[in-house]
Scaffold this motif. Structure first.
Motif, PDB file in Angstrom:
ATOM      1  N   ASN A 129       0.804  -1.220   0.000  1.00 29.00           N
ATOM      2  CA  ASN A 129       0.000   0.000   0.000  1.00 29.00           C
ATOM      3  C   ASN A 129       0.837   1.271   0.000  1.00 29.00           C
ATOM      4  OD1 ASN A 129       0.837  -0.747   2.565  1.00 29.00           O
ATOM      5  ND2 ASN A 129      -0.917   0.144   3.604  1.00 29.00           N
ATOM      6  N   VAL A 130       2.128   1.166   0.282  1.00 26.56           N
ATOM      7  CA  VAL A 130       2.976   2.365   0.306  1.00 26.56           C
ATOM      8  C   VAL A 130       4.254   2.178  -0.507  1.00 26.56           C
ATOM      9  CG1 VAL A 130       2.118   3.207   2.522  1.00 26.56           C
ATOM     10  CG2 VAL A 130       4.052   1.623   2.477  1.00 26.56           C
ATOM     11  N   ALA A 131       4.296   1.193  -1.373  1.00 26.50           N
ATOM     12  CA  ALA A 131       5.537   0.835  -2.061  1.00 26.50           C
ATOM     13  C   ALA A 131       6.124   1.995  -2.870  1.00 26.50           C
ATOM     14  CB  ALA A 131       5.304  -0.372  -2.968  1.00 26.50           C
ATOM     15  N   VAL A 132       5.323   2.604  -3.716  1.00 23.23           N
ATOM     16  CA  VAL A 132       5.843   3.679  -4.572  1.00 23.23           C
ATOM     17  C   VAL A 132       6.252   4.904  -3.758  1.00 23.23           C
ATOM     18  CG1 VAL A 132       5.289   5.308  -6.425  1.00 23.23           C
ATOM     19  CG2 VAL A 132       4.674   2.891  -6.655  1.00 23.23           C
ATOM     20  N   PRO A 133       5.416   5.394  -2.832  1.00 19.36           N
ATOM     21  CA  PRO A 133       5.855   6.533  -2.011  1.00 19.36           C
ATOM     22  C   PRO A 133       7.145   6.258  -1.238  1.00 19.36           C
ATOM     23  CG  PRO A 133       3.493   6.215  -1.763  1.00 19.36           C
ATOM     24  CD  PRO A 133       4.001   5.046  -2.544  1.00 19.36           C
ATOM     25  N   VAL A 134       7.310   5.025  -0.734  1.00 17.75           N
ATOM     26  CA  VAL A 134       8.529   4.689   0.007  1.00 17.75           C
ATOM     27  C   VAL A 134       9.746   4.771  -0.906  1.00 17.75           C
ATOM     28  CG1 VAL A 134       9.799   2.772   1.063  1.00 17.75           C
ATOM     29  CG2 VAL A 134       7.506   3.326   1.851  1.00 17.75           C
ATOM     30  N   VAL A 135       9.658   4.171  -2.082  1.00 15.76           N
ATOM     31  CA  VAL A 135      10.802   4.187  -3.010  1.00 15.76           C
ATOM     32  C   VAL A 135      11.151   5.616  -3.406  1.00 15.76           C
ATOM     33  CG1 VAL A 135      11.585   3.523  -5.317  1.00 15.76           C
ATOM     34  CG2 VAL A 135      10.421   1.841  -3.876  1.00 15.76           C
ATOM     35  N   LEU A 136      10.158   6.418  -3.746  1.00 18.94           N
ATOM     36  CA  LEU A 136      10.422   7.798  -4.159  1.00 18.94           C
ATOM     37  C   LEU A 136      11.012   8.616  -3.017  1.00 18.94           C
ATOM     38  CD1 LEU A 136       7.241   8.546  -6.314  1.00 18.94           C
ATOM     39  CD2 LEU A 136       9.573   8.190  -7.142  1.00 18.94           C
ATOM     40  N   VAL A 152       7.005  -6.010  -4.924  1.00 20.95           N
ATOM     41  CA  VAL A 152       5.766  -5.251  -4.826  1.00 20.95           C
ATOM     42  C   VAL A 152       4.649  -6.024  -5.523  1.00 20.95           C
ATOM     43  CG1 VAL A 152       6.949  -3.009  -4.771  1.00 20.95           C
ATOM     44  CG2 VAL A 152       6.253  -3.973  -6.957  1.00 20.95           C
ATOM     45  N   GLN A 153       3.435  -5.532  -5.384  1.00 21.29           N
ATOM     46  CA  GLN A 153       2.308  -6.112  -6.104  1.00 21.29           C
ATOM     47  C   GLN A 153       2.572  -6.018  -7.603  1.00 21.29           C
ATOM     48  OE1 GLN A 153      -1.444  -4.489  -4.861  1.00 21.29           O
ATOM     49  NE2 GLN A 153      -2.550  -5.262  -6.652  1.00 21.29           N
ATOM     50  N   THR A 154       2.189  -7.043  -8.363  1.00 22.76           N
ATOM     51  CA  THR A 154       2.484  -7.085  -9.796  1.00 22.76           C
ATOM     52  C   THR A 154       1.968  -5.857 -10.533  1.00 22.76           C
ATOM     53  OG1 THR A 154       2.525  -9.498  -9.840  1.00 22.76           O
ATOM     54  CG2 THR A 154       2.118  -8.386 -11.928  1.00 22.76           C
ATOM     55  N   GLU A 155       0.758  -5.409 -10.206  1.00 17.37           N
ATOM     56  CA  GLU A 155       0.212  -4.225 -10.873  1.00 17.37           C
ATOM     57  C   GLU A 155       1.063  -2.992 -10.597  1.00 17.37           C
ATOM     58  OE1 GLU A 155      -3.828  -3.742  -9.753  1.00 17.37           O
ATOM     59  OE2 GLU A 155      -4.505  -5.589 -10.724  1.00 17.37           O
ATOM     60  N   VAL A 156       1.592  -2.898  -9.391  1.00 18.20           N
ATOM     61  CA  VAL A 156       2.472  -1.778  -9.044  1.00 18.20           C
ATOM     62  C   VAL A 156       3.791  -1.899  -9.802  1.00 18.20           C
ATOM     63  CG1 VAL A 156       3.726  -0.651  -7.168  1.00 18.20           C
ATOM     64  CG2 VAL A 156       1.412  -1.489  -6.783  1.00 18.20           C
ATOM     65  N   ALA A 157       4.315  -3.109  -9.878  1.00 18.33           N
ATOM     66  CA  ALA A 157       5.552  -3.342 -10.623  1.00 18.33           C
ATOM     67  C   ALA A 157       5.393  -2.916 -12.077  1.00 18.33           C
ATOM     68  CB  ALA A 157       5.945  -4.817 -10.542  1.00 18.33           C
ATOM     69  N   ASP A 158       4.262  -3.262 -12.672  1.00 17.25           N
ATOM     70  CA  ASP A 158       4.016  -2.899 -14.068  1.00 17.25           C
ATOM     71  C   ASP A 158       3.977  -1.388 -14.237  1.00 17.25           C
ATOM     72  OD1 ASP A 158       3.893  -5.557 -14.863  1.00 17.25           O
ATOM     73  OD2 ASP A 158       1.712  -5.691 -14.621  1.00 17.25           O
ATOM     74  N   ARG A 159       3.340  -0.692 -13.282  1.00 19.01           N
ATOM     75  CA  ARG A 159       3.266   0.775 -13.380  1.00 19.01           C
ATOM     76  C   ARG A 159       4.636   1.409 -13.181  1.00 19.01           C
ATOM     77  NH1 ARG A 159      -1.670   0.101 -10.491  1.00 19.01           N
ATOM     78  NH2 ARG A 159      -0.717   0.708  -8.516  1.00 19.01           N
ATOM     79  N   MET A 160       5.420   0.853 -12.252  1.00 15.54           N
ATOM     80  CA  MET A 160       6.740   1.412 -11.985  1.00 15.54           C
ATOM     81  C   MET A 160       7.646   1.335 -13.213  1.00 15.54           C
ATOM     82  SD  MET A 160       7.342  -0.134  -8.134  1.00 15.54           S
ATOM     83  CE  MET A 160       8.958   0.601  -7.810  1.00 15.54           C
ATOM     84  N   ALA A 161       7.509   0.256 -13.983  1.00 20.77           N
ATOM     85  CA  ALA A 161       8.419   0.025 -15.104  1.00 20.77           C
ATOM     86  C   ALA A 161       7.828   0.401 -16.463  1.00 20.77           C
ATOM     87  CB  ALA A 161       8.829  -1.450 -15.121  1.00 20.77           C
ATOM     88  N   ALA A 162       6.592   0.899 -16.493  1.00 15.39           N
ATOM     89  CA  ALA A 162       5.902   1.175 -17.756  1.00 15.39           C
ATOM     90  C   ALA A 162       6.555   2.314 -18.524  1.00 15.39           C
ATOM     91  CB  ALA A 162       4.439   1.496 -17.491  1.00 15.39           C
TER      92      ALA A 162
END
Length: 298
Positions: A129-136, A152-162
């Motif tokens: 639930n906080v993966a992207v904010p934590v990384v940034l 991270v959740q697969t959907e989050v991984a896809d967005r991070m690398a898109a």
């Protein structure tokens, strides 16, 4: 030799501590030693590396990182888990106990001054639930971080690398691209977690790189752009992602006409949508905003 945790050890530790994994903290503990070994191998960390781990939980990944010879700074928000981790390491890898430092803190608020050393890599099973904010946050706060591997959740991984043009390309994709290159490297099966999550997981790697963008008028590479200004444009562009940039950036620029003028000065068609631009395009918009004339109504 550091002994890794298996399913029985994970459940035993949880029972000892009366830990009941919660969705609020995103607690899903890895209990498969082979998965831990794979993560450590893909992260490419070893002796002499100072590694930052966020949310070490019961210590599965921590033990794997220590076993590879890394110095581990573990940031854990749960005081019960933070308090038990050093004992777990002492029991299962006493020779590596001196390589671990536990910092009881919220990773979203941790500062460089809170850490005993400058980490070079981030390796973590992040709360989804906080993966992207934590990384940034960590990339912004810790310039020493040059690379990382996060689960991270697969959907989050896809967005991070898109990349641009993708339906899932958005704010996380662009902001991570400002710091460097992110890519999805492997899927992680649900069965390696306890409790079993109701979502799929994946590993995302990143490498920090000096940001630069092409000045299309001069054909030269530029690197000077205000990060906060760039992120502000990105937020505005994707807040209304179905609108053209001329309309979506009207509030940011002061008016639709002003947004159109800035986009024209940046060499970008005002009818374009944010999902079609890469991070360099957004940087050109920021640069053009400082040059384009303002109308009296803006």
């Amino acid at each position: 030799m550091v002994e890794l945790l298996g399913p029985a050890e994970i459940r035993g530790l949880a029972a000892e501590l009366d830990v009941r994994p919660t969705k609020k903290l995103g607690q899903n503990f890895v209990h498969d030693p082979n998965t831990v070994r794979r993560i450590v191998e893909l992260a490419g960390v070893g002796a002499g590396d100072v590694v930052l781990e966020v949310g070490p939980g019961l210590g599965s990944l921590t033990l794997g990182l220590l076993g590879a010879g890394a110095e581990v700074i573990a940031v854990e928000i749960d005081p019960v888990l933070a308090g038990r981790l050093p004992a777990t390491v002492a029991e299962r890898g006493p020779e590596a106990a001196g390589q671990l430092t536990v910092v009881g803190a919220d990773a979203l608020r941790v500062k460089a001054a809170d850490l005993p050393a400058e980490p070079v890599a981030l390796v973590a099973n992040l709360p989804y639930n906080v993966a992207v904010p934590v990384v940034l946050h960590l990339l912004a706060e810790l310039p020493s971080l040059t690379r990382g591997l996060v689960m991270v959740q697969t959907e989050v991984a896809d967005r991070m690398a898109a990349g641009p043009g993708s339906r899932i390309y958005g704010v996380p994709s662009v902001k991570l691209a400002w710091y460097g290159r992110a890519r999805k490297v492997a899927a992680v099966p649900r069965a390696v977690f306890w409790p079993v999550p109701n979502v799929d997981s994946a590993l995302v790697s990143f490498e920090r790189a000096q940001f630069s963008f092409e000045n299309k008028k001069s054909g030269t590479e530029e690197s000077i752009v205000d990060k906060e200004a760039l992120f502000g444009v990105v937020d505005a562009a994707f807040a209304q992602r179905r609108k053209t940039l001329r309309a979506a950036l009207a509030g940011w620029a002061g008016s639709a006409d002003r947004a159109g003028a800035v986009l024209a000065a940046a060499g970008i068609d005002p009818r374009t949508r944010g999902e079609q631009l890469d991070v360099g395009d957004f940087a050109r918009i920021v640069a053009a905003a400082g040059r384009a004339p303002r109308s009296s109504g803006a």
